[in-house]
Structure formats: C-alpha cells, structure tokens
Design a protein around this motif. Structure first.
Motif, PDB file in Angstrom:
ATOM      1  N   LEU A 242      13.184  -7.032   4.729  1.00 50.21           N
ATOM      2  CA  LEU A 242      13.904  -5.765   4.842  1.00 50.21           C
ATOM      3  C   LEU A 242      14.857  -5.581   3.665  1.00 50.21           C
ATOM      4  O   LEU A 242      14.967  -4.479   3.111  1.00 50.21           O
ATOM      5  CB  LEU A 242      14.676  -5.722   6.162  1.00 50.21           C
ATOM      6  CG  LEU A 242      15.333  -4.382   6.513  1.00 50.21           C
ATOM      7  CD1 LEU A 242      14.283  -3.286   6.643  1.00 50.21           C
ATOM      8  CD2 LEU A 242      16.116  -4.490   7.817  1.00 50.21           C
ATOM      9  N   ALA A 243      15.514  -6.658   3.249  1.00 50.55           N
ATOM     10  CA  ALA A 243      16.437  -6.565   2.118  1.00 50.55           C
ATOM     11  C   ALA A 243      15.672  -6.254   0.830  1.00 50.55           C
ATOM     12  O   ALA A 243      16.114  -5.434   0.003  1.00 50.55           O
ATOM     13  CB  ALA A 243      17.221  -7.863   1.972  1.00 50.55           C
ATOM     14  N   ALA A 244      14.511  -6.902   0.654  1.00 55.60           N
ATOM     15  CA  ALA A 244      13.714  -6.648  -0.549  1.00 55.60           C
ATOM     16  C   ALA A 244      13.172  -5.219  -0.555  1.00 55.60           C
ATOM     17  O   ALA A 244      13.175  -4.537  -1.589  1.00 55.60           O
ATOM     18  CB  ALA A 244      12.573  -7.664  -0.625  1.00 55.60           C
ATOM     19  N   PHE A 248      13.794  -2.051  -3.185  1.00 54.77           N
ATOM     20  CA  PHE A 248      12.692  -1.339  -3.835  1.00 54.77           C
ATOM     21  C   PHE A 248      12.722   0.164  -3.532  1.00 54.77           C
ATOM     22  O   PHE A 248      12.430   0.999  -4.391  1.00 54.77           O
ATOM     23  CB  PHE A 248      11.363  -1.941  -3.361  1.00 54.77           C
ATOM     24  CG  PHE A 248      10.145  -1.237  -3.898  1.00 54.77           C
ATOM     25  CD1 PHE A 248       9.704  -1.445  -5.203  1.00 54.77           C
ATOM     26  CD2 PHE A 248       9.424  -0.351  -3.095  1.00 54.77           C
ATOM     27  CE1 PHE A 248       8.576  -0.793  -5.696  1.00 54.77           C
ATOM     28  CE2 PHE A 248       8.306   0.300  -3.579  1.00 54.77           C
ATOM     29  CZ  PHE A 248       7.877   0.076  -4.883  1.00 54.77           C
ATOM     30  N   LEU A 249      13.107   0.515  -2.308  1.00 54.79           N
ATOM     31  CA  LEU A 249      12.967   1.895  -1.850  1.00 54.79           C
ATOM     32  C   LEU A 249      14.243   2.722  -1.877  1.00 54.79           C
ATOM     33  O   LEU A 249      14.185   3.947  -2.024  1.00 54.79           O
ATOM     34  CB  LEU A 249      12.438   1.905  -0.405  1.00 54.79           C
ATOM     35  CG  LEU A 249      10.979   1.509  -0.182  1.00 54.79           C
ATOM     36  CD1 LEU A 249      10.700   1.401   1.304  1.00 54.79           C
ATOM     37  CD2 LEU A 249      10.042   2.526  -0.815  1.00 54.79           C
ATOM     38  N   PHE A 280       3.882  -2.865  -3.397  1.00 51.97           N
ATOM     39  CA  PHE A 280       5.018  -3.717  -3.053  1.00 51.97           C
ATOM     40  C   PHE A 280       4.699  -4.663  -1.894  1.00 51.97           C
ATOM     41  O   PHE A 280       4.935  -5.876  -1.988  1.00 51.97           O
ATOM     42  CB  PHE A 280       6.231  -2.844  -2.691  1.00 51.97           C
ATOM     43  CG  PHE A 280       7.424  -3.618  -2.224  1.00 51.97           C
ATOM     44  CD1 PHE A 280       8.232  -4.289  -3.134  1.00 51.97           C
ATOM     45  CD2 PHE A 280       7.737  -3.699  -0.872  1.00 51.97           C
ATOM     46  CE1 PHE A 280       9.332  -5.019  -2.707  1.00 51.97           C
ATOM     47  CE2 PHE A 280       8.830  -4.414  -0.428  1.00 51.97           C
ATOM     48  CZ  PHE A 280       9.634  -5.075  -1.348  1.00 51.97           C
ATOM     49  N   VAL A 281       4.162  -4.152  -0.810  1.00 48.97           N
ATOM     50  CA  VAL A 281       3.973  -4.954   0.405  1.00 48.97           C
ATOM     51  C   VAL A 281       3.053  -6.154   0.177  1.00 48.97           C
ATOM     52  O   VAL A 281       3.352  -7.262   0.660  1.00 48.97           O
ATOM     53  CB  VAL A 281       3.457  -4.071   1.559  1.00 48.97           C
ATOM     54  CG1 VAL A 281       3.116  -4.918   2.787  1.00 48.97           C
ATOM     55  CG2 VAL A 281       4.497  -3.014   1.920  1.00 48.97           C
ATOM     56  N   ALA A 298       9.757  -1.602   8.593  1.00 49.62           N
ATOM     57  CA  ALA A 298      10.771  -1.585   7.535  1.00 49.62           C
ATOM     58  C   ALA A 298      10.870  -0.194   6.914  1.00 49.62           C
ATOM     59  O   ALA A 298      11.973   0.298   6.635  1.00 49.62           O
ATOM     60  CB  ALA A 298      10.426  -2.627   6.473  1.00 49.62           C
ATOM     61  N   TRP A 299       9.720   0.451   6.699  1.00 47.63           N
ATOM     62  CA  TRP A 299       9.722   1.809   6.139  1.00 47.63           C
ATOM     63  C   TRP A 299      10.504   2.762   7.034  1.00 47.63           C
ATOM     64  O   TRP A 299      11.327   3.545   6.563  1.00 47.63           O
ATOM     65  CB  TRP A 299       8.284   2.294   5.962  1.00 47.63           C
ATOM     66  CG  TRP A 299       8.166   3.752   5.603  1.00 47.63           C
ATOM     67  CD1 TRP A 299       8.062   4.792   6.465  1.00 47.63           C
ATOM     68  CD2 TRP A 299       8.165   4.316   4.296  1.00 47.63           C
ATOM     69  NE1 TRP A 299       7.982   5.982   5.788  1.00 47.63           N
ATOM     70  CE2 TRP A 299       8.040   5.722   4.444  1.00 47.63           C
ATOM     71  CE3 TRP A 299       8.226   3.783   3.012  1.00 47.63           C
ATOM     72  CZ2 TRP A 299       7.993   6.592   3.361  1.00 47.63           C
ATOM     73  CZ3 TRP A 299       8.178   4.649   1.924  1.00 47.63           C
ATOM     74  CH2 TRP A 299       8.070   6.030   2.096  1.00 47.63           C
TER      75      TRP A 299
END
Length: 699
Positions: A242-244, A248-249, A280-281, A298-299
């Motif tokens: 989630l942090a990564a 990214f987003l 990314f995923v 996460a999205w």
C-alpha cells in the motif's frame, strides 16, 4: 445456552423485551424482540469469506408470515412467495445501520434474517427488526462493533411519542425511523407533514434519549451471554504494498479524478489504472508462487484518499464545484405526447424522464396487510434504473431492491403535497425513468415527479424539491458537500437526502458509512439542504410555477356523485344489471361506496355526461323547480302522464302543455315521445305536478 431476557422502558408506559437462548439455537446468534403482540425473531449467520470479493458480503432478509396475523395468503397459491415491497424496505432499513459497524477488512459472508411470527396489527415490526438484528449480533460470536438502537418517533399535538401505534401514526405529523448510537445517528428514514429543520432535529434528540437505554440494555444482555467473537484475518493489502502504491499513484491519481464531466474522469482514471495494473503491480508478484498483491483493494483505498484529500485539504471537488455549489440544472415539461403529464429533469449527468398517469379510484394499489400499515394507495410512484443509465450492461429481471427503495423515498416525499382521493377522485401514478445517473437520482425523481404532476394538472399543494448533502470527515475537521455526485457518495461518508416544500420537510433518508454523525451535524446538513432546495425551486418555477388550470386533455374524466344510500340497490339493479348496463353503454368505470358516494371514471366528456344522466335517472329524487326530460307514458283528455325518473311519473295538465290554448293533448305529445317538463309542485300524497309551459319559458 440459558434463556436470558431484558426489558427496555421507552417511555409513556411502553416497553420492549429482548430475549435469547430459547429459540433458534443453531445460528451464530439469535434474538426475539417483542412489543406487545408483535414478535420478530432475528438470526445472523456467518460463513467463510466468499472468493472473488473484497467487500463485506452482507445480505439481510425480512419476512412476514401470514399466520402471524391469523391469516392465510390470498390468491391461488396459499403460501408466501416473493418478498413484498414492505418486506424489502424493512430489510433495507435493517441493513443500513448495521453495515458501518463491521470492522475494516472483515469480509466473511454474513446473512441476517428477521421473521415476523406474531402481529397484533397495532405495532409495526420494522424497528423491532433493526433492534433485534443489533441484539442478535451482540450475543453472537460474529465480529461487530455495535450495538445500535432503533426507534420510531411520532408527534401528536406537539408531543413526541416513542414507537407509536399504527393508529397514532395516522394522526402524527412526523413518521421518523431513527437508528444510531448514543449521541449520533447512523440511519434515519421517514416522512413528515412539512415540518421545519428544527422540529426534525428535536425529534432526533428525543429518539437519542431512548436509544441510550436500548444500547445499555443490549450491552447487559451480551455480558450475560458472554460469547467471545471469533477471530478472522483482515482482508486488506499489506502495508508495504500500500505504501509503494501510494508513492506510485498519489499525485497522479488526484489529478486523474478531477475533470468537469464524468466520462472524462473515467477515461483518465482508466488510463492510469491500466498503467498501474500492467506495469507497477507485476513487480510485486510473489517470486515463488507468482501470486499478486491485493492491487484492486489498494487502488480503491488510494482513490478514496485522493477524492477525500481534495475536499479536506483543498476544499475542491472532482468536477471543480465549490463545496456548496449545485450542478447545472435544466427542466422541461410536456416532453411526451399522449401521456397525461411529463417532465425532464436534469442535474449534471443525472437525468430523469418522469410521467404522471391518472386513472379511476378503483385502480388504487391494494395490499394484504399483516402487521399494519397502508392497505390501499391512490398515489403510487415507481422508479426504474436501467443499466444503461450508468453506461453499463447487466441482466434485466424483476424490479430491484434499490429501485423499490428509491421509489418509496420519492413517493412519500411527494405524497404530502398530493390531494386526498376525497378531494381529487383519481388514482395517480408517477413513473420515473432514470436515463442518466451520477448521484441523487431519487431526488431528481422528486423534482421531476413534481413537474410532471403540475404538467398533468394535478392540483398539488406546492412544489416538492429534493437534494442530497454529503460529508467528508477528517481527523480534525469535516466538510459538507451539496449535491453529491456518485463517487462522492461512494467514497464519502454520508448521503443525506431531504425533500420538502416551501413550508417544510416532507421526506428524508440518511445513509452513513461511518459509525454515526452527531445530531448537531445532522442539523447543519439540513440547513445546507434547505438553502439548496430554494435554488432548485426557483429553477423549477421558471419552467412551471403551479399546476395547470385544467387537467390534461389526454387525462380521463372523473366525477363524484352523492346519492341516497337507500338508492344503491336501484343503481346496481338485480344481479348488477343496471350498473353493468351503464358501464357497457358508456365505457365508464363506476365505483359505489356504502355511504352513497358514486365515483365515475370515463375517457371523454360526452360519455361522462351520459353516465351521469343515467345514474341520476336511476337514483335521483324528484325536486320542485327542477327541469327534466321525460317520456310520455299515458295520454288522457285532461293531460299527460310523464315518467321523469325510472318509476316516477307526474302529470302535465292540458293547460300546462303550452303558453296558448291546447285543444287536444295529442296535438302536443303522444305516448312514447320525449318532452321537457318542470316540476311545479308535489302534494302531501307525493303526486307530482308538471308543466311543459314553465319549462319552455326557462329554455
């Protein structure tokens, strides 16, 4: 498990009892809730998490058994079938205050079933279903952070009443179902007779005082049962992923969710989502198993963070509006030919095409009433939400629960302004077709329904206007949003719909995704809603300010007559011969009530005149001074006997046949001919004296 029972005093000599440990021992929990002769049994059951879903799969059912009221189902099949509208609406009300209190990441499948097993016809079961569901979850091992209390509030002569009887509700100017925790509401639903925001706030404060007792009692019951909650693994993305993903987003996602229109936002979000999914995923796939992280969860978490951050940090909204700004509104009436009334109401991307249809009082919607409530409705509103209105495909089947719920909200909001069947002897049906949806389509239905009724010429007392207010809460402040779009509803904390006239509130519904909102916050949202309704009302008034003076020419004719109840038999005739003959000759629909009220429904004025004449001919009583068309039955040297009503004759003396000397009666009339006469006298023996001369003088 031993039998445990508690009693809750709700004031006014009224109480509710809740027990557990005797009935339904195999579910994860159970509760039996009683209010006098009305008894509801509630059973929650949990199962393993359902594969393929990241949300809580909570289903709730409410069923009424005809045996509860000592009845057998009507119709060919003597068994309860598909749920009625009332059962569906009660199930929805039971769901909404429970859902926000399940813990984050809990996605075990949960089903809660409420069953009405005894109904005294005096006390409604819906609030017992909500209260029972809360109590059953409290004594179960299902993880849940309740309890909640539930109460219906009425008001008669300025005095609030807790859980009023069905008879008391008919005299009440408020019908409020309130569910919440101490000091905070989680769900409200109901209608009122044009009350103020302050009066609705006071009704909620009254409910809150009793809710506190209900919550304390449930905690006591749960402590007695002392069943531990089962353990579960939260279905959430790992903190590391989630942090990564956030890194990214974050900034890009906040930009993607902003655009003036829904389609542009969707295209921007889809493009970023594709990059996120494809590039990314995969970097975070498990090297041994190839399993991917919980990317969609996460999205959704980060999209919610982006939308909420716009509001809380920048006081901005996705479509660029100010927090208290309405979307662009347009409205039009008379958009469809043939129909009795029609309107098109558009607010942003939300578009409702609404029609109004008039029919005879005999077409009223009737219900088999088990636990009390309305047995017949002469005002009906139906709401249709096809898949294409959101740009999606899907299966077409029977009317969905969402459609029933939204239609009920709009119906009770508008109903307060619709004249009674005694004043307006029609059955009125409003149908809302949602052609585009991006938030608050039920409130668009309220506005469009008002316009369609005015276009049809239905004499509603005032325009009814509705709008929704949303909420986003932060750690140190909160922001209210006027006229929320779909994503602000989905990712925000509240959808608070209020409808009303210039005089006050007529309908309301609150949905929360958080564990309660303080009543002062509810009041502030109501004031925000009131200001928005005034702006919408001005736009609607520019389209059509009041009902048309006359009914639509396409609408059927309806009239109401009053006859002597002793004449009902003469109107109906042997085996229904007379009334059936009138209906066949004129095409009219005729309804006769025990008090002598006769309502006639027919498609055109000529047929109406004929039907009225025939009814009056069969049931009328001869009146002095009234002119009649009669048929000559007998001719004598001194005059003629004329039948002016079925079975009622009078005599026209030869001197009253014309304003000149008549030598022979046959010179003026013959047997079987129709002549116009006036009743000039009725003697004490009931003999009727007629005059053709007097009738001609007035023509």
């Amino acid at each position: 498990m031993s039998l445990e029972q508690i009693s809750i005093d709700i004031g006014g000599g009224r109480s509710i009892t809740i027990e557990t440990g005797k009935l339904a021992l195999l579910p994860h929990g159970s509760a039996v809730v009683r209010r006098r002769g009305t008894t509801v049994v509630v059973c929650p059951v949990a199962a393993a998490p359902r594969g393929g879903t990241d949300v809580l799969p909570l289903s709730r059912e409410y069923r009424e058994r005809f045996a509860a009221a000592g009845m057998i189902p009507g119709g060919y099949f003597k068994r309860e079938g598909r749920p009625t509208e009332k059962e569906i609406l009660t199930a929805r009300m039971t769901d909404r205050p429970l859902r926000p209190l399940f813990p984050d990441g809990f996605n075990n499948e949960v089903q809660i079933v409420s069953t009405l097993f005894s109904a005294d016809g005096k006390h409604e079961a819906d609030v017992l279903s909500i209260l029972g569901a809360s109590a059953a979850l409290m004594v179960s091992d299902i993880p849940w952070t309740g309890p909640v209390g539930a109460l219906r509030v009425g008001r008669i002569n300025g005095e609030f009443i807790a859980n009023p009887t069905n008879e008391e509700i008919t005299r009440s100017d408020i019908d409020l179902v309130y569910a919440g925790i101490e000091g905070k509401a989680i769900m409200i639903e109901g209608c009122s007779k044009e009350i103020s925001e302050e009066e609705l706030r006071d009704a909620m404060l009254f409910a809150d005082g009793i809710i506190a007792k209900q919550i304390a009692a449930q905690k006591e019951l749960a402590q007695k049962v002392n069943k531990a909650k089962f353990e579960y693994v939260p279905n959430l993305p790992s903190p590391e992923f989630l942090a990564a993903a956030d890194e990214f987003l974050s900034a890009r996602l906040q930009a993607a969710v902003q655009a003036a229109d829904k389609l542009t936002r969707q295209n921007q979000e889809n493009a970023l989502h594709e990059e996120y999914t494809n590039e990314f995923v995969p970097k975070f796939a498990d090297p041994e198993t190839g399993a991917l992280p919980k990317a969609e969860q996460a999205w959704e978490i980060l999209k919610e963070k982006a939308i909420r951050g716009l509001v809380l940090d920048y006081k901005k909204r996705q479509d660029g509006r100010a927090l208290d700004e309405l979307r662009e509104i347009t409205c039009e009436v008379g958009v469809l030919p043939v129909v009795h009334g029609s309107a098109l109401f558009k607010r942003g991307d939300t578009q409702a095409l609404v029609t109004a249809t008039l029919s005879g009082a005999g077409d009223a919607q009737e219900y088999d009433v088990i636990a009390g409530g309305v047995a017949k409705k002469n005002f009906i509103l139906h709401y249709n939400f096809p898949n294409f209105c959101t740009g999606e495909v899907g299966r077409y089947g029977s009317t969905g629960r969402r459609e029933i719920g939204h239609g009920a909200l709009a119906e009770r909001s508008i109903r307060q302004a619709v004249p009674s069947v005694d004043d307006f002897p029609y059955t009125v049906r409003v149908t809302s077709e949602i052609l585009g949806s991006n938030g608050s389509s039920s409130m668009a239905t309220v506005c469009g329904g008002t316009l369609a009724l005015m276009d049809a010429g239905v004499p509603i007392s005032d325009a009814v206007v509705g709008i929704s207010v949303g909420l986003v809460t932060g750690t140190d402040h909160r922001e209210f949003l006027t006229d929320i779009i779909g994503s602000e509803d989905h990712y925000g904390d509240m959808d608070f719909k209020v409808a009303g006239t210039t005089k006050g509130i007529t309908g309301f519904q609150l949905d929360l995704k958080i564990a309660g909102l303080d009543i002062e916050g509810m009041y502030q949202a109501m004031l925000r809603n009131k200001a928005a309704r005034a702006k919408i009302r001005a736009i609607m008034a520019a389209c059509i300010a009041k009902p048309r003076e006359a009914l639509s020419p396409n609408a059927p004719q309806v009239c109401s007559l009053k006859i002597n109840p002793e004449k009902i038999g003469a109107l109906i005739g042997p085996g229904g011969k007379n009334i059936r003959g009138i209906q066949e000759r004129t095409g009219a629909q005729i309804n006769v009530e025990e008090d002598g009220t006769v309502r006639v429904f027919v498609n055109n004025k000529e047929a109406m005149d004929q039907a009225r004449y025939e009814i009056e001919a069969l049931t009328g009583e001869v009146e002095i001074g009234k002119i009649y068309k009669g048929v000559v039955k007998t001719v004598k040297d001194f005059g003629a006997f004329v039948e002016i009503l079925p079975g009622q004759e009078g005599m026209v003396h030869i001197s009253e046949l014309a304003d000149y000397r008549v030598n022979k009666v046959e010179d003026i009339c013959k047997v079987g001919e129709e002549i116009t006469v006036k009743v000039v006298d009725i003697d004490d023996r009931g003999r009727v004296r007629l005059s053709r001369k007097a009738a001609l003088a007035e023509m």
